[in-house]
Scaffold this active site. Structure first.
Site, short mmCIF file in Angstrom:
data_model
loop_
_atom_site.label_atom_id
_atom_site.label_comp_id
_atom_site.label_asym_id
_atom_site.label_seq_id
_atom_site.Cartn_x
_atom_site.Cartn_y
_atom_site.Cartn_z
N ASP A 12 11.33 95.16 41.10
CA ASP A 12 11.97 94.61 40.14
C ASP A 12 12.69 95.69 39.17
OD1 ASP A 12 13.11 92.42 38.79
OD2 ASP A 12 11.31 92.13 37.80
N HIS A 29 20.98 98.79 41.76
CA HIS A 29 20.75 98.55 43.25
C HIS A 29 20.72 99.67 43.98
CE1 HIS A 29 20.03 94.49 42.08
NE2 HIS A 29 21.23 94.08 41.86
N LEU A 123 5.20 102.83 61.53
CA LEU A 123 5.35 102.03 60.21
C LEU A 123 5.81 100.60 60.48
CD1 LEU A 123 4.89 101.44 57.15
CD2 LEU A 123 7.05 102.72 56.74
#
Ligand code: FPP
Length: 225
Positions: A12, A29, A123
């Protein structure tokens, strides 16, 4: 010391960071994506097996169309540019969320990325896209009813998007607000939660390592004493 299998992150603060530093939420962003790539690398270095990222919630559709389009275009470019590299690094990509309402192009890229990296082992990066925890739980219960099996903890877990994925050990939320925003509500019942004041683009490897260090020393009781 506590082992870490799974870290979940609410990234956030991109919008606020972008407005403050570049006069544009979208620039935030972009910077968020740069921060994310560093955190993915560090996750591999730490030998953590699962990383779940809140990229777009079922509630994010309320945002201006222009910002939504920007975010999805950013995701598309990320997949186009980086999927080969992620594959080489033995990373598996998985989408959790409603794979609806995306453009045909994005859907195609997401499916392709999932298929290509399906067998990778180093991963697993779960992209929570059009994700909402309440919706996920309702879907799980509906599947259980349809299958005519018992409503119990095991069956609820087995019918979530995150079936076969261990619950997060650590949940991190950056951006200075202390809430969960409909993210993995079932799965984080016993996770250690870290709220960070920094906006996501400013969150770096050192911040991440500090959290990991703190986590390792916590006495996790899981209801025991
Ligand atoms: C929250 O910040 C962040 C998002 C809604 C998007 C997260 C996206 C990225 C980190 C980059 C893109 C990632 C990929 C994989 C392409 P916010 O916009 O809610 O910030 P605010 O609280 O300051 O408004």
């Amino acid at each position: 010391m506590n082992p870490i299998n799974h870290v979940a992150i609410i990234m956030d603060g991109n919008g606020r960071w972008g407005l403050k530093n570049k006069n544009s939420r979208n620039e935030g962003h972009k910077a968020g994506l740069v921060a994310l790539e560093k955190i993915i690398r560090q996750t591999i270095d730490q030998k953590i097996k699962y990383l779940t990222l809140y990229v777009f919630s079922t509630e994010n559709w309320k945002r201006p169309k222009e910002e939504i389009n920007f975010l999805f275009n950013l995701l598309e470019s990320f997949l186009k540019d980086k999927i080969e590299d992620l594959h080489k690094k033995n990373i598996k990509l998985k989408v959790i969320g409603k794979k609806k309402n995306f453009s045909k192009r994005l859907n195609y890229l997401l499916n392709l990325s999932e298929k290509k990296t399906y067998k990778n082992k180093k991963l697993q990066v779960n992209l929570a896209l059009n994700y909402g925890s309440k919706y996920e739980l309702i879907q799980s219960l509906k599947s259980i009813v349809k299958k005519k099996i018992n409503i119990n903890e095991k069956n609820i877990q087995k019918n979530l998007y995150t079936k076969n994925i261990p619950n997060p050990d650590i949940l991190i939320r950056t951006g200075g607000t202390n809430r969960l925003s409909n993210f993995l509500l079932w799965q984080i019942a016993y996770s250690e939660i870290f709220f960070e004041k920094k906006m996501w683009p400013d969150f770096n490897e050192n911040d991440y390592l500090k959290i990991i260090k703190k986590f390792k020393l916590i006495k996790r009781n899981f209801g025991n004493i």
